[in-house]
Design a protein around this motif. Structure first.
Motif, PDB file in Angstrom:
ATOM      1  N   UNK A   1       0.826  -1.206   0.000  1.00  0.00           N
ATOM      2  CA  UNK A   1       0.000   0.000   0.000  1.00  0.00           C
ATOM      3  C   UNK A   1       0.864   1.261   0.000  1.00  0.00           C
ATOM      4  N   UNK A   2       0.185   2.374  -0.217  1.00  0.00           N
ATOM      5  CA  UNK A   2       0.897   3.648  -0.240  1.00  0.00           C
ATOM      6  C   UNK A   2       0.838   4.368   1.100  1.00  0.00           C
ATOM      7  N   UNK A   3      -0.076   3.938   1.937  1.00  0.00           N
ATOM      8  CA  UNK A   3      -0.186   4.609   3.227  1.00  0.00           C
ATOM      9  C   UNK A   3      -1.183   3.883   4.101  1.00  0.00           C
ATOM     10  N   UNK A   4      -0.996   4.039   5.375  1.00  0.00           N
ATOM     11  CA  UNK A   4      -1.924   3.425   6.311  1.00  0.00           C
ATOM     12  C   UNK A   4      -2.532   4.493   7.203  1.00  0.00           C
ATOM     13  N   UNK A   5      -3.816   4.346   7.424  1.00  0.00           N
ATOM     14  CA  UNK A   5      -4.548   5.288   8.251  1.00  0.00           C
ATOM     15  C   UNK A   5      -5.111   4.552   9.453  1.00  0.00           C
ATOM     16  N   UNK A   6      -4.507   4.802  10.605  1.00  0.00           N
ATOM     17  CA  UNK A   6      -5.054   4.214  11.821  1.00  0.00           C
ATOM     18  C   UNK A   6      -6.219   5.065  12.304  1.00  0.00           C
ATOM     19  N   UNK A   7      -7.284   4.405  12.668  1.00  0.00           N
ATOM     20  CA  UNK A   7      -8.452   5.099  13.219  1.00  0.00           C
ATOM     21  C   UNK A   7      -8.698   4.534  14.611  1.00  0.00           C
ATOM     22  N   UNK A   8      -8.729   5.418  15.572  1.00  0.00           N
ATOM     23  CA  UNK A   8      -8.952   4.974  16.944  1.00  0.00           C
ATOM     24  C   UNK A   8      -9.847   5.965  17.664  1.00  0.00           C
ATOM     25  N   UNK A   9     -10.544   5.488  18.656  1.00  0.00           N
ATOM     26  CA  UNK A   9     -11.231   6.390  19.566  1.00  0.00           C
ATOM     27  C   UNK A   9     -10.261   6.670  20.714  1.00  0.00           C
ATOM     28  N   UNK A  10      -9.130   7.251  20.335  1.00  0.00           N
ATOM     29  CA  UNK A  10      -8.095   7.598  21.309  1.00  0.00           C
ATOM     30  C   UNK A  10      -7.176   8.605  20.654  1.00  0.00           C
ATOM     31  N   UNK A  11      -6.262   9.128  21.445  1.00  0.00           N
ATOM     32  CA  UNK A  11      -5.354  10.155  20.931  1.00  0.00           C
ATOM     33  C   UNK A  11      -4.178   9.550  20.169  1.00  0.00           C
ATOM     34  N   UNK A  12      -4.198   8.234  19.969  1.00  0.00           N
ATOM     35  CA  UNK A  12      -3.111   7.633  19.201  1.00  0.00           C
ATOM     36  C   UNK A  12      -2.369   6.608  20.022  1.00  0.00           C
ATOM     37  N   UNK A  13      -2.867   5.401  20.059  1.00  0.00           N
ATOM     38  CA  UNK A  13      -2.226   4.371  20.862  1.00  0.00           C
ATOM     39  C   UNK A  13      -1.860   3.177  19.973  1.00  0.00           C
ATOM     40  N   UNK A  14      -2.861   2.520  19.407  1.00  0.00           N
ATOM     41  CA  UNK A  14      -2.560   1.395  18.526  1.00  0.00           C
ATOM     42  C   UNK A  14      -1.633   1.810  17.392  1.00  0.00           C
ATOM     43  N   UNK A  15      -1.761   3.065  16.965  1.00  0.00           N
ATOM     44  CA  UNK A  15      -0.945   3.534  15.846  1.00  0.00           C
ATOM     45  C   UNK A  15       0.547   3.294  16.108  1.00  0.00           C
ATOM     46  N   UNK A  16       0.962   3.303  17.350  1.00  0.00           N
ATOM     47  CA  UNK A  16       2.379   3.042  17.624  1.00  0.00           C
ATOM     48  C   UNK A  16       2.750   1.618  17.216  1.00  0.00           C
ATOM     49  N   UNK A  17       1.847   0.689  17.476  1.00  0.00           N
ATOM     50  CA  UNK A  17       2.137  -0.684  17.062  1.00  0.00           C
ATOM     51  C   UNK A  17       2.111  -0.828  15.547  1.00  0.00           C
ATOM     52  N   UNK A  18       1.263  -0.055  14.906  1.00  0.00           N
ATOM     53  CA  UNK A  18       1.266  -0.076  13.445  1.00  0.00           C
ATOM     54  C   UNK A  18       2.616   0.447  12.941  1.00  0.00           C
ATOM     55  N   UNK A  19       3.050   1.541  13.500  1.00  0.00           N
ATOM     56  CA  UNK A  19       4.342   2.122  13.075  1.00  0.00           C
ATOM     57  C   UNK A  19       5.492   1.162  13.350  1.00  0.00           C
TER      58      UNK A  19
END
Ligand code: TPP
Ligand code: TPP
Ligand code: SF4
Ligand code: SF4
Ligand code: SF4
Ligand code: SF4
Ligand code: SF4
Ligand code: SF4
Ligand code: MG
Ligand code: MG
Lengths: 259, 371, 184, 74, 371, 259, 184, 74
Positions: free
Chosen positions: E306-324
């Motif tokens: 893919x060209x990019x990933x968009x994490x969507x969370x009902x939070x200020x950014x937590x799971x996104x760290x695991x994605x990164x």
């Protein structure tokens, strides 16, 4: 002549004999119609007003229906985590020994999750005042069983009635606390009739006064209805309270200062 | 003349808070940090400054006593070690939600569970990512010496009140128990009640006619308002990330390989760097002093310079995630950790770095990503 | 100069305070010092040990697994620390209660019959000062005047009357330390 | 002994229609009104002139909705 | 005939545990999950299967009741919502240290502090990184439907006993409160005491002459032993990472842009993918079902596509760290979160993805890193 | 003739009248010389042996000096978090109603951090047995003040003596718990003289027996020394205990079943 | 087919149970359904609302900010949800107690005097069934037989005697719903 | 009444030298030995033949270090 006085003539400020204390805000109370929390709030605020303590008071609201007490009481207030109000009040009072510090707690808050904090604040004789509204149920969360729920009483988590052999007995926490040397004045009141309201107010006055005199912990229980949780009308609930709650939680002073 | 003493880390921070004008300490005994409460009780801060010291019935009571004091504008603190800090997570989250300043000390011991009383760094995630519920951050200071234990008392309170935030000193059993030289400052006065009213207009000090009542609460059932509250919190955290990053560079200028370590581990790595340099290896150490905010930019910068980074922790790999997030794939980042209360030795960690980056076939050319 | 020392024995033998006096004395002589104890439920008996580092430079790790000097006061500690002495390093021990004596040939080994001598002189309580004296006679890294200052700093005021006694013990310790195996 | 005459004023927007005040009044002065306030509650209302200003109704009103007035008739 | 019902998520998991042969539930009321305890009390599991249901005096008591039951080999559980789960952190760490199997349910509400009772995903870090002290992991299952709330009861107990680990179902107020169709399984029998003795020889069921006594403890003061204990724990976590990753791919095969979201957010993103596809955008969704173990490999693989990933969370950014951490810089990873109890809308998150990757100048060519 | 019996002839198994119960392991107890924990351990294990309950017993060790009880008691045991043993025991007992389940707790564990769990297990009348070793101090962590520390007593955290006005009063938790309807048998014992040891053992036997009969919660307090924490020799500490602890914590049954 | 509905009013008006019957009926007709309530300390009065989705396909988000239909039973809900109806969508409301009537011209608007009618017939308690009937007459997505089954499923057995009354109310509801503004 | 004779055996490795048993013995049979066990404790030892096997010493020994024997002399 008097017969001729009109309503408008009577209802003038000079003739006012009772009006909601100005230490209650204009916000509509969030309580269910007929809930005793409102009356309890009012009495505490009346005493603070009459004793001219607004600037010296720091109140602690619990988690329970009265979590929003700070919206209604026109004093500085802190909202405490569920059960921890006595610890919060301790933290305040130790650092402001001359302020009037009180907690306002429900039976779930004070006698379930907050048992340790309550008992130890009392045992240390923290010079604070605890107002304890015992309605035998968790009102806020939708009517679950509390430590003070009566035997056989149906709640959301005792749908077939509280079975004391598996769910425990109604906890007379107030009687226990009265046994501790740290408590100075311990009393149980209600606010459902004019006479009881007057007595409760007297008790509250004492509890405030003793704190000013640094006598130790004062504890005022108010047995109250939770008509929503009990699934009754307000009038029914007050009657039920008299018939069922008072025998287990009898009104009156439990520990009074030795003269 | 300077007041220099030999003190345990736990004693140094206790003396530090007295001198920083702390108003109140509330805590419960637990090894390896009971000396904090014991020192305070023995050294009579009540007489020295009027500071209140109270042994609470539990860690939960402690943190909520801190809540009460902080909400009334006082400089208050508690200390504990790992299991006790776990018990405080709800309380810490409440302080985050109400933006109350306070100083928290965790003298970390090995977990999980009762674990061991020996030093560890396995509470990094809890301190930095959020052991309590909800989106929040604390400023986390990681002392690597007894002097820093002392210094971070004052710094901690300053930061806490500057940002209305909880500051955690994340120490460990080694730093807490060891004695080193400490240079003490003069006593700072405690704020008077009148000063508090003036400096902290949000504090619940009693509603006077000149202002509306003050309310300390973390509750708002209206999602729109609650979202704004949370967004403002996040803004504060971003601001702190911009302004409060602290770290120490040790022989980084020409480093080809970098240790990244904090606290006790950083002490070990510092020695390892010297050992490596003696061998002719271009090794350096980046020591994060603030774990939140993490030195993201500095590591990103160093990632362009070095060939590899070796995180050393007394944990199974926690801070290393923040190193990786900072570096974002630009250079390889390896982790080495000792567990169970064991502190790695300088030669051991140097050996690990050499194995991972110098002697091994793992070493390759890394193309920095371009964004 | 950096000297890395482990002092190890029973709880109650004064291991920690010997280390403390050493560290304090080093500090008075303007050296960098660190003192790191084993800790925990030691009240309930068992071993106690302390790592002391005295150095001209900033001290990196206060926790070590190899030492320049090991001062060993019971069998358990001998078992644990004999092999932690660096090659060419120093091991001093009190033979009282020692069943298995050290066997290394790549280090310098001394004995000091401190407990016997201390009991003899009725100074059992400061038996550790004899040991300290013995150590200092082999590695005189701290001058007597700073030892004095170290004692002053580390003993509470009400105990300062005991300083002369302590110094006597240190002096006597220097006389009763004996080489068992010395590298040349 | 001087006779008294009282009156109550119900803050109809604050009243939640709990009816607690009704049986409290020995003078049977209070009834629930048929109308609704803006929150949908039937509010309390004074239905006669028998009020003696005893304040009992106000004391038990959880919502502090009642103000009581009293004049001495002599 | 299939037993199909319309149930709330909270009711579904309650029914699920009864049917999965759960032995005991211990819990304390809190919104938005009180229905779990209420359903159990009303639906008489004591009669149906002999399952014990007890309202504890607090969340702390609850988790330690669970500890006691689990240590005796029983299938036990508790449930709560965010503040209550924070209170359990010490207990959870103790269960981790003793490797006790259990099922924990967090019906997440917005924090920090008392926050709000509305749904949120802001307890990801606490669940996945470790809210308690020490190096440990739980298996974290993220249901995105009422059916999964039900299914994960059984799956949760299976995994818990397979690995002797705590399994947390990380739900939220939306999944807990909403009603959907649920297909129910047949009742599984509870294990008899004799079966427990046989299947779980480690359990403290009473020392019989044929075996040495069983001890459940997380304490070992010997650092060498404690390190081995911890290393073995870590080995188990690595094994789980190898074997228990679960995720759902939704229109990923040809995706150029990827949503990454779990739970309620994933439901929203699923609709957003359909909206995007209707617009001709090649959007897909990777929904982690297990948050630990995280679908690291799958994301690393997709990063090459893919060209990019968009994490969507009902939070200020937590799971996104695991994605990164999974993607390691290979493609850009953006985060979008709603806070305070607000659930984002499908069109909203699609718009965000378009802004971040399609309409914006941010889009660049990303060279995959080479290691 | 008897005068001629040698030591060797007397010391043979047939003549043995007292020997450490085989339910204590060979591991040396980790307690300080003279600490009452050892005797308390032994008595409990003797009763379990004599009542043949090893296979039916699940014990819960606390955090405190007795944290390692599982190394000494040859039964299945769980180590509980500080203060939570009564909750842990509840979890076990509810699922194994026919096992003998007990907790063994210190005063810090039971009466400070564990107040809530203790009080509510008692109030629910959990059918478990609590052994409560009250030595008026936190032994394990190095002698800090406990809720049961006596007024004026010096500890690591009350170096100038416990000042009841700021640090609270000695907490007579046992008397409080006896007031709860959920407790069935509540007693206070000591183990420092042969007579007291015999009495304590009787009490333990009853507490075990009543649990088998599912009578509700039995609570056995053992007032004990912590000679290390008190900074005395074992003999001094027992004397001090008699003179100072017993007046505040008088020995004897506090609540006995009505016949 | 996907129908996304919000039903909103006072606590106590039967909003949640109306939604539940609708959802159950949809389920009985083999559709995918979801029901999502506002929740919390609603016992203490205030508003209550529920989102119901009925669809032939798997339902993605159960939480929406735009709806095909809004069924509105008090002023507060009108203020909150009028603008959440999709263009071309449907708004049904009971005018009793409504001060500010809907103003949108891009949606279909109907009134139903359900509370008056229910009181009149002495069926105030099932006032919500009249509303349900009104809604179903405009959007007949569920057949009567499945409504019957839905009632059976959602009412406890001991209340099954009330089903005919409920059905009567639904039928009557169909007669009293009136178009105010209909797009053509 | 039959006379009895007792003996005690102290497990010297288990004994921690707490001395609690010493004053308990009415026959003054127990003293602390001068020697040390491997842990460094002076252990208890029986110093005469007066033991009557009453078990009191064993009852108070926290470390379960004492075994008591008794024979009836008739
Ligand atoms: C840690 C934690 N546990 C549980 C809750 C949920 N909760 C909120 S109020 C409450 C009980 C309220 O009952 P009570 O104290 O009796 O007050 P009332 O509402 O009856 O006045 C509970 C369990 C919470 N907010 N936090
Ligand atoms: C949560 C937590 N807080 C504190 C501690 C530290 N701690 C261990 S034991 C103990 C008190 C022990 O005292 P007591 O219960 O009286 O037992 P004793 O050692 O006196 O027998 C404390 C505070 C801990 N392990 N865990
Ligand atoms: S739920 Fe009960 S306690 Fe709460 S406001 Fe209503 S009546 Fe009062
Ligand atoms: S003031 Fe007294 S008399 Fe007047 S309405 Fe109220 S209760 Fe009745
Ligand atoms: S008591 Fe107050 S709220 Fe209740 S009906 Fe009377 S006036 Fe209204
Ligand atoms: S510290 Fe006290 S309680 Fe602990 S073993 Fe020693 S004497 Fe016993
Ligand atoms: S058994 Fe009795 S007589 Fe014999 S040594 Fe022991 S206490 Fe003395
Ligand atoms: S009581 Fe036991 S441990 Fe103490 S001296 Fe006597 S034999 Fe030894
Ligand atoms: Mg209540
Ligand atoms: Mg104790």
């Amino acid at each position: 002549m008097s017969q001729l006085l009109t309503r408008e003539e009577i209802c003038v400020p000079e003739n006012e004999v009772y009006h909601r204390t100005c230490l209650l805000t204009d916000a509509a109370l969030s309580y269910c119609p007929g809930c005793g929390h409102g009356t309890a709030h009012r009495l505490i605020m009346e005493v603070i007003e009459e004793m001219n303590l607004q600037a010296d008071t720091i109140g602690v609201a619990p988690v329970g229906c009265s979590v929003l007490a700070y919206d209604f009481m026109d004093i500085d207030m802190q909202q405490a985590a569920h059960g921890r109000a006595p610890a919060v009040a301790t933290g305040i009072k130790r650092l402001y020994p001359d302020k009037f510090v009180f907690t306002y707690q429900g039976d779930g808050d004070l006698a379930a999750i907050g048992t340790g904090e309550t008992l130890h604040a009392c045992n240390r004789g923290e010079n604070i005042t605890i107002f304890f509204v015992n309605n035998g149920i968790y009102g806020m969360t939708g009517g679950q069983m509390a430590p003070t729920t009566l035997p056989g009483m149906k709640t959301a988590t005792s749908p077939f009635g509280r079975d004391v052999t598996t769910m425990g007995y109604p906890l007379k926490i107030t009687e226990l606390l009265a046994m501790l040397p740290g408590t100075y004045y311990v009393t149980r009141q209600s606010v459902h009739t004019p006479a009881n309201v007057r007595k409760a107010k007297k008790a509250i006055e004492k509890a405030v006064q003793y704190q000013k005199l640094k006598k130790g912990l004062c504890f005022v229980e108010i047995v109250s209805n939770c008509n929503s949780g009990w699934k009754m009308t307000p009038l029914e609930s007050n009657k039920w309270m008299e018939e069922n709650m008072f025998p287990v939680y009898p009104l009156g002073d439990i520990k009074v200062p030795k003269p | 003349m300077k007041d220099i003493r030999l003190m345990k880390g736990n004693e140094a921070i206790a003396e530090g808070v007295i001198r920083a004008g702390c108003d109140g300490y509330f805590g419960y005994p637990i090894t390896p940090q009971s000396e904090v409460l014991e020192y305070l009780m023995a050294n009579n801060p009540e007489e020295r400054t009027g500071m209140v010291v109270l042994q609470a019935e539990s860690e939960i009571a402690s943190i909520h006593m801190v809540y009460g004091g902080a909400a009334a504008g006082k400089r208050v603190m508690t200390s504990s070690s790992s299991p006790g800090i776990s018990l405080m997570q709800e309380g810490i989250s409440f302080m985050a939600g109400t933006e109350l300043p306070c100083l928290l000390l965790n003298v970390v011991r090995g977990g999980p569970g009762l674990g061991t009383i020996q030093p560890s760094q396995s509470d990094y995630f809890q301190a930095v990512k959020g052991g309590g519920h909800g989106d929040y951050k604390m400023i986390v200071l990681a002392p690597a010496s007894v002097q820093e234990m002392y210094d971070f008392a004052k710094l901690g309170f300053e930061l806490a009140f500057k940002h209305r935030i909880q500051v955690m000193v994340l120490s460990d059993g080694a730093i807490g128990q060891m004695m080193e030289k400490v240079e003490l400052d003069d006593q700072l006065p405690r704020l008077t009640d009148a000063e508090i009213v003036k400096k902290y207009p949000w504090a619940t000090t009693g509603k006077t006619p000149d202002r509306p009542r003050n309310i300390i609460t973390s509750l708002d059932l209206n999602p729109v308002k609650q979202e704004i509250i949370n967004q403002n919190l996040q803004k504060k955290f971003r601001h702190i990330e911009q302004t409060e990053v602290r770290f120490e560079r040790f022989m980084c200028d020409d480093a080809e390989y970098l240790f990244v370590a904090y606290g006790s581990s950083a002490r070990v790595c510092q020695k390892a760097v010297l050992l490596g340099r003696a061998k002719g290896l271009k090794v350096g150490l980046l020591r994060p002093i603030t774990l939140f905010p993490f030195p993201v930019d500095e590591l990103a910068r160093l990632a362009k310079q070095v060939k590899g980074m070796q995180a050393i922790e007394m944990s199974a790999g926690q801070m290393v995630e923040d190193v990786r997030l900072s570096v974002n794939g630009v250079v390889p980042v390896e982790h080495y950790g000792r567990l169970g209360g064991i502190i790695p030795a300088p030669d051991e960690v140097l050996h690990v770095l050499e194995q991972n980056f110098i002697h091994s076939k793992k070493e390759k050319q890394y193309e920095p990503a371009t964004y | 100069m950096t000297e890395e020392i482990i002092i190890a024995g029973f709880g109650g033998q004064g291991v920690l305070s010997m280390g403390k006096i050493l560290a304090y004395s080093g500090m008075m002589q303007n050296k960098e010092v660190s003192w790191f104890p084993s800790y925990g439920p030691e009240m309930r008996g068992g071993t106690a040990n302390v790592t002391v580092i005295i150095s001209d430079e900033r001290i990196s790790s206060p926790i070590l697994n190899k030492f320049d000097t090991a001062i060993i006061l019971n069998q358990q500690s001998m078992d644990k620390f004999e092999n932690s002495v660096k090659e060419g390093g120093l091991l001093i021990y009190d033979p009282n209660g020692i069943v298995r004596h050290p066997v290394r040939t790549d280090i310098n080994i001394y004995t000091i019959e401190a407990s016997d001598e201390a009991s003899k002189l009725g100074l059992a309580k400061i038996f550790n000062m004899f040991v300290l004296g013995g150590y200092l006679s082999i590695k005189p890294l701290i001058d007597a005047e700073y030892i004095h200052k170290g004692l002053e700093k580390s003993l509470p005021l009400r105990r300062h009357n005991l300083i002369p006694e302590n110094e006597k013990a240190i002096a006597r310790g220097k006389e009763i330390v004996h080489a068992v195996h010395v590298l040349n | 002994m001087a006779k008294v005459k009282g009156e109550i004023v119900v803050n109809t927007e604050r009243c939640k229609g709990c009816e607690l005040c009704v049986p409290i009044c020995k003078e049977k002065t209070i009834e629930m009104s048929g109308g609704l306030n803006s929150k949908g509650y039937h509010y309390a209302t004074s239905i006669n002139e028998d009020c003696n200003g005893c304040t009992n109704c106000a004391l038990v009103c959880p919502d502090g909705a009642i103000t009581v007035y009293r004049v001495k008739l002599d």
